[in-house]
Design a protein around this motif. Structure first.
Motif, PDB file in Angstrom:
ATOM      1  N   ALA A 359      10.390  -1.330  -0.627  1.00 47.33           N
ATOM      2  CA  ALA A 359       9.054  -1.762  -1.036  1.00 47.33           C
ATOM      3  C   ALA A 359       9.149  -2.990  -1.941  1.00 47.33           C
ATOM      4  CB  ALA A 359       8.331  -0.639  -1.764  1.00 47.33           C
ATOM      5  N   GLN A 360       8.142  -3.866  -1.850  1.00 48.48           N
ATOM      6  CA  GLN A 360       8.184  -5.134  -2.570  1.00 48.48           C
ATOM      7  C   GLN A 360       6.967  -5.278  -3.487  1.00 48.48           C
ATOM      8  OE1 GLN A 360       9.299  -8.564  -0.097  1.00 48.48           O
ATOM      9  NE2 GLN A 360       9.741  -7.136   1.564  1.00 48.48           N
ATOM     10  N   PRO A 361       6.920  -4.553  -4.597  1.00 50.98           N
ATOM     11  CA  PRO A 361       5.799  -4.696  -5.528  1.00 50.98           C
ATOM     12  C   PRO A 361       5.793  -6.071  -6.181  1.00 50.98           C
ATOM     13  CG  PRO A 361       7.536  -3.355  -6.505  1.00 50.98           C
ATOM     14  CD  PRO A 361       7.932  -3.595  -5.083  1.00 50.98           C
ATOM     15  N   ALA A 362       4.601  -6.616  -6.385  1.00 52.49           N
ATOM     16  CA  ALA A 362       4.490  -7.936  -7.005  1.00 52.49           C
ATOM     17  C   ALA A 362       4.812  -7.883  -8.487  1.00 52.49           C
ATOM     18  CB  ALA A 362       3.086  -8.496  -6.796  1.00 52.49           C
ATOM     19  N   SER A 363       4.590  -6.737  -9.116  1.00 49.30           N
ATOM     20  CA  SER A 363       4.837  -6.607 -10.553  1.00 49.30           C
ATOM     21  C   SER A 363       4.992  -5.137 -10.883  1.00 49.30           C
ATOM     22  CB  SER A 363       3.679  -7.217 -11.363  1.00 49.30           C
ATOM     23  OG  SER A 363       2.541  -6.379 -11.294  1.00 49.30           O
ATOM     24  N   ASP A 364       5.192  -4.855 -12.143  1.00 40.78           N
ATOM     25  CA  ASP A 364       5.333  -3.478 -12.589  1.00 40.78           C
ATOM     26  C   ASP A 364       4.056  -2.680 -12.373  1.00 40.78           C
ATOM     27  OD1 ASP A 364       6.899  -1.440 -14.058  1.00 40.78           O
ATOM     28  OD2 ASP A 364       5.328  -1.669 -15.559  1.00 40.78           O
ATOM     29  N   ARG A 365       2.914  -3.353 -12.257  1.00 39.17           N
ATOM     30  CA  ARG A 365       1.642  -2.622 -12.142  1.00 39.17           C
ATOM     31  C   ARG A 365       1.473  -1.949 -10.799  1.00 39.17           C
ATOM     32  NH1 ARG A 365       2.330  -7.924 -13.978  1.00 39.17           N
ATOM     33  NH2 ARG A 365       1.640  -8.093 -16.106  1.00 39.17           N
ATOM     34  N   ILE A 460       3.612  -0.611   6.362  1.00 41.14           N
ATOM     35  CA  ILE A 460       4.103  -1.870   6.921  1.00 41.14           C
ATOM     36  C   ILE A 460       3.941  -3.003   5.909  1.00 41.14           C
ATOM     37  CG2 ILE A 460       3.682  -3.616   8.695  1.00 41.14           C
ATOM     38  CD1 ILE A 460       2.891  -1.312  10.570  1.00 41.14           C
ATOM     39  N   THR A 461       2.773  -3.049   5.252  1.00 40.18           N
ATOM     40  CA  THR A 461       2.494  -4.119   4.285  1.00 40.18           C
ATOM     41  C   THR A 461       3.457  -4.075   3.110  1.00 40.18           C
ATOM     42  OG1 THR A 461       0.145  -4.118   4.881  1.00 40.18           O
ATOM     43  CG2 THR A 461       0.741  -5.102   2.753  1.00 40.18           C
ATOM     44  N   MET A 462       3.661  -2.893   2.534  1.00 40.75           N
ATOM     45  CA  MET A 462       4.478  -2.779   1.334  1.00 40.75           C
ATOM     46  C   MET A 462       5.952  -3.031   1.605  1.00 40.75           C
ATOM     47  SD  MET A 462       2.622   0.495  -0.491  1.00 40.75           S
ATOM     48  CE  MET A 462       3.691   0.458  -1.914  1.00 40.75           C
ATOM     49  N   ASN A 463       6.389  -2.848   2.857  1.00 35.48           N
ATOM     50  CA  ASN A 463       7.787  -3.075   3.192  1.00 35.48           C
ATOM     51  C   ASN A 463       8.067  -4.475   3.715  1.00 35.48           C
ATOM     52  OD1 ASN A 463       9.483  -0.507   2.894  1.00 35.48           O
ATOM     53  ND2 ASN A 463       7.674   0.274   3.938  1.00 35.48           N
ATOM     54  N   SER A 464       7.034  -5.204   4.115  1.00 40.19           N
ATOM     55  CA  SER A 464       7.261  -6.491   4.775  1.00 40.19           C
ATOM     56  C   SER A 464       6.956  -7.684   3.887  1.00 40.19           C
ATOM     57  CB  SER A 464       6.417  -6.581   6.050  1.00 40.19           C
ATOM     58  OG  SER A 464       5.031  -6.463   5.748  1.00 40.19           O
ATOM     59  N   ARG A 465       6.196  -7.483   2.790  1.00 39.77           N
ATOM     60  CA  ARG A 465       5.868  -8.620   1.930  1.00 39.77           C
ATOM     61  C   ARG A 465       5.514  -8.118   0.538  1.00 39.77           C
ATOM     62  NH1 ARG A 465       0.465  -9.085   0.918  1.00 39.77           N
ATOM     63  NH2 ARG A 465      -1.032  -8.132   2.368  1.00 39.77           N
ATOM     64  N   THR A 466       5.459  -9.050  -0.397  1.00 40.15           N
ATOM     65  CA  THR A 466       5.053  -8.706  -1.755  1.00 40.15           C
ATOM     66  C   THR A 466       3.584  -8.288  -1.754  1.00 40.15           C
ATOM     67  OG1 THR A 466       6.632 -10.260  -2.702  1.00 40.15           O
ATOM     68  CG2 THR A 466       4.794  -9.595  -4.093  1.00 40.15           C
ATOM     69  N   PHE A 467       3.270  -7.205  -2.440  1.00 42.32           N
ATOM     70  CA  PHE A 467       1.907  -6.684  -2.446  1.00 42.32           C
ATOM     71  C   PHE A 467       1.443  -6.430  -3.880  1.00 42.32           C
ATOM     72  CE2 PHE A 467       4.687  -3.050  -2.507  1.00 42.32           C
ATOM     73  CZ  PHE A 467       4.085  -2.181  -3.401  1.00 42.32           C
ATOM     74  N   THR A 468       0.131  -6.436  -4.066  1.00 40.87           N
ATOM     75  CA  THR A 468      -0.476  -6.204  -5.383  1.00 40.87           C
ATOM     76  C   THR A 468      -1.444  -5.026  -5.298  1.00 40.87           C
ATOM     77  OG1 THR A 468      -2.380  -7.641  -4.988  1.00 40.87           O
ATOM     78  CG2 THR A 468      -0.373  -8.688  -5.852  1.00 40.87           C
ATOM     79  N   ASN A 469      -1.907  -4.579  -6.446  1.00 38.51           N
ATOM     80  CA  ASN A 469      -2.947  -3.551  -6.466  1.00 38.51           C
ATOM     81  C   ASN A 469      -4.210  -4.041  -5.771  1.00 38.51           C
ATOM     82  OD1 ASN A 469      -1.752  -1.292  -7.797  1.00 38.51           O
ATOM     83  ND2 ASN A 469      -1.842  -2.427  -9.730  1.00 38.51           N
ATOM     84  N   TYR A 470      -4.492  -5.328  -5.898  1.00 41.91           N
ATOM     85  CA  TYR A 470      -5.668  -5.882  -5.223  1.00 41.91           C
ATOM     86  C   TYR A 470      -5.519  -5.763  -3.705  1.00 41.91           C
ATOM     87  CZ  TYR A 470      -9.371  -9.155  -3.947  1.00 41.91           C
ATOM     88  OH  TYR A 470     -10.491  -9.730  -3.397  1.00 41.91           O
ATOM     89  N   ASP A 471      -4.308  -6.020  -3.193  1.00 39.61           N
ATOM     90  CA  ASP A 471      -4.060  -5.840  -1.762  1.00 39.61           C
ATOM     91  C   ASP A 471      -4.319  -4.394  -1.348  1.00 39.61           C
ATOM     92  OD1 ASP A 471      -3.239  -8.510  -1.464  1.00 39.61           O
ATOM     93  OD2 ASP A 471      -1.174  -8.005  -1.986  1.00 39.61           O
ATOM     94  N   PHE A 472      -3.891  -3.473  -2.178  1.00 38.54           N
ATOM     95  CA  PHE A 472      -4.087  -2.048  -1.886  1.00 38.54           C
ATOM     96  C   PHE A 472      -5.573  -1.708  -1.825  1.00 38.54           C
ATOM     97  CE2 PHE A 472      -4.819   2.219  -3.677  1.00 38.54           C
ATOM     98  CZ  PHE A 472      -4.207   2.984  -2.695  1.00 38.54           C
ATOM     99  N   THR A 473      -6.335  -2.181  -2.793  1.00 36.53           N
ATOM    100  CA  THR A 473      -7.772  -1.845  -2.820  1.00 36.53           C
ATOM    101  C   THR A 473      -8.503  -2.451  -1.627  1.00 36.53           C
ATOM    102  OG1 THR A 473      -8.298  -3.743  -4.250  1.00 36.53           O
ATOM    103  CG2 THR A 473      -7.743  -1.662  -5.332  1.00 36.53           C
ATOM    104  N   ARG A 474      -8.151  -3.682  -1.262  1.00 39.76           N
ATOM    105  CA  ARG A 474      -8.817  -4.321  -0.113  1.00 39.76           C
ATOM    106  C   ARG A 474      -8.451  -3.602   1.194  1.00 39.76           C
ATOM    107  NH1 ARG A 474     -10.625  -6.109  -4.034  1.00 39.76           N
ATOM    108  NH2 ARG A 474     -11.946  -4.346  -3.459  1.00 39.76           N
TER     109      ARG A 474
END
Length: 585
Positions: A359-365, A460-474
């Motif tokens: 998984a590729q989190p954008a930050s600690d959040r 797929i999203t979390m494993n293929s690119r950097t993601f944020t909480n905003y990406d999750f909510t959208r």
């Protein structure tokens, strides 16, 4: 005066004494904050009635402790957004707040030894960092406490560092100030054993490519996420590993002798290799294999092959974390049967293949998702393999743990990341996904299709690119028919658990029946709104209703019903994390 000094010393120790697994050393952070204040920042400490520490170079939350009465100390972690310096004020923009540094590359060169091949006889870890703050004199790094540091260099120059024995944290004092945009290459020489992660890392968990060189005596074997090129040099072998994808942390596992390998055929032509220790008897081979295979098949059938795993090995001892193709599944579980027993252990471990080390989190959040998604996937596998009773027993167990956190005043937003309690990151995150499941649920057709599509795209999203909480909510809004701004305001960026006090009465009118319902809500503010699923039984029939409950007082009517209703089941399926008190009149 002597008693006063003793009490204040004890209070100071609350914040500054060495603690095992403490994320940072506050003595060092104190020094760093004093040197590195921004123009609009300040630092203040008072160990009297109030305490406050604020480092403007830290990304967002800071600890605020205050004493209501003698000995009654509360610690609150608030979100301090960079309103003045960068005009960041909305909760959804938290992931845009910079950490002091961003890692861009990691490399390790280790000579391995020991009985299990997991002892670093001596090694060097390189980490390249980009500076995100205006100026920097101190760098915070982390390394397993059992890895003993010999020396640290910065851009080829030896530097001073500060580390206390029982901290994973160590602070580096730069020879001169670094400024925004500068690149720092830190080289750390160390040795040790019993480590979880072999390379230094920083607070910012951005994923990067890794390069590892392992030198070890012939006869040792290592399980690694990426195939390594191996060469023989005399009595030793050298394996060079270049990761094919970025990772925030990279793990490898020594593969000692004394294991039998059992290969099982899973769904869609996949295989799993179980490294079975001949000396373990606490869990029978059949249960170990059966639980592993059932969990693997559930995830493959619903979400396809695990991302990034060429071949999957399940091993019972060693590192306690997971990487693509590496599943740590202990042979000695301590989970009660009512929670799923060994099937829960296996489901939790194997679920990390779909969302774990890759998984590729954008930050600690965003790190809460790396706990919550595999956690809820594991419970869904349990529900499919063992039934709904064990699923809801786990959900209620986690709900009760959150009750305790809330009652003790330690509830925190998920979006503050690792500063929240592990219970919050695990249990509250699982409940967020559970509530989204029922918001997406098709009550008419009793279908989970939308939620499963959401999970599939999320993985797929979390494993293929950097993601944020905003990406999750959208992404959640893409699969949900209702607006979710209010949902995430409370469950991702807010705190509090609603308590519903429900009263209902049955009214006959014109040969039909109606149910009049009044709901009083406490524990949240007046703007809180949440749809709740209810079940009405009457004459052997069942009727499902999803009703929004808004503010502190909500009244509504259900019906008409042809027969007199027997009972209202409020918050059916436990569709909302809440405390419920239902009274029928």
């Amino acid at each position: 005066w002597r008693q006063f000094n003793s009490s204040k010393q004890a209070q100071g120790e609350l914040f500054f004494k060495p603690m095992v697994d403490h994320p940072v050393d506050n003595y060092f952070e104190l020094l760093r904050s004093a040197y590195e204040r921004n123009a609009d920042g300040y630092f203040w400490v008072n160990f009297g009635r109030y305490t406050f520490t604020y480092d403007p170079n830290q990304a967002d939350p800071v600890h605020v402790g205050y004493e209501f009465e003698g000995g009654d100390i509360r610690v609150v972690d608030g979100v301090v957004l960079q309103r003045q310096s960068r005009q960041i004020s909305a909760d959804s923009m938290m992931s845009d707040i910079d950490w002091p540094t961003t890692c861009v590359a990691k490399r390790g060169d280790f000579e391995m030894g020991g009985l299990d091949g997991m002892h670093i006889e001596h090694g060097r870890g390189d980490i390249s960092l980009i500076v995100n703050t205006d100026s920097m004199k101190f760098v915070s790094l982390f390394l397993h406490r059992n890895l003993k540091i010999d020396s640290v260099y910065c851009n080829g120059q030896p530097v001073d560092y500060y580390r206390r024995r029982d901290f994973i944290f160590f602070g580096v004092i730069l020879p001169q100030y670094a400024h925004r945009g500068d690149t720092l290459k830190l080289s750390v020489w160390y040795k040790g054993f019993n480590f979880t992660y072999s390379l230094p890392y920083v607070e910012n968990p951005v994923s990067v490519l890794h390069t590892l060189t392992l030198r070890y005596p012939s006869g040792y074997n290592y399980l690694v996420p990426d195939w390594g090129k191996t060469e023989t040099q005399g009595k030793n072998e050298v394996m060079t590993i270049e990761s094919s994808r970025p990772y925030s942390k990279y793990l490898f596992q020594g593969f000692a002798s004394g294991y039998d390998t059992t290969t099982l055929a899973a769904s869609m032509g996949s295989t799993i290799n179980i490294l079975r220790p001949t000396h373990y008897t606490s869990v029978g081979n059949k249960l170990y294999e059966d639980a592993s295979l059932k969990a693997t098949n559930y995830f493959i059938d619903h979400f396809g092959a695990p991302p990034g795993a060429f071949e999957t090995f399940i091993f019972p001892e060693g590192i306690a974390l997971h990487m693509p193709g590496l599943v740590y599944l202990p042979w000695q579980p301590s989970i009660h049967d009512e929670l799923g027993g060994f099937h829960l252990v296996a489901s939790q471990a194997i679920a990390t293949q779909w969302l774990g080390g890759a998984a590729q989190p954008a930050s600690d959040r965003e790190t809460w998702l790396t706990y919550a998604v595999p956690g809820y996937l594991a419970l869904m596998a349990l529900q499919a393999n063992l039934g709904s009773e064990v699923f809801y027993t786990n959900m209620l167990s986690q709900r009760n743990a959150l009750y305790t956190v809330s009652e003790r005043g330690r509830d925190m937003p998920l979006a503050v990341g690792s500063r929240a309690l592990p219970t919050t990151l695990n249990s509250k995150g699982v409940w967020v996904l559970h509530m989204l499941r029922w918001l997406m649920f098709d009550l008419k057709n009793h279908s989970d299709d939308q939620f499963m599509k959401f999970l599939h795209e999320l993985i797929i999203t979390m494993n293929s690119r950097t993601f944020t909480n905003y990406d999750f909510t959208r992404l959640a809004e893409k699969y949900c028919s209702t607006d979710l701004d209010n949902f995430f305001k409370y469950w991702l960026y807010g705190t509090g658990i609603p308590q519903y006090d429900v009263n209902y009465s049955i009214q006959a009118k014109d040969g039909q029946y109606y149910m009049n319902v009044t709901v009083h809500t406490s524990g949240v503010d007046e703007q809180f709104s949440m749809p709740v699923i209810m079940l009405v039984t009457e004459g052997g029939r069942s009727t499902f209703v999803q009703q929004p409950i808004k503010g502190s007082h909500t009244t509504f009517r259900l019906g008409p019903f042809a027969a007199r209703p027997d009972r209202l089941y409020f918050n059916h399926f436990y569709s909302v994390l809440s405390k419920d008190n239902v009274t029928g009149l």
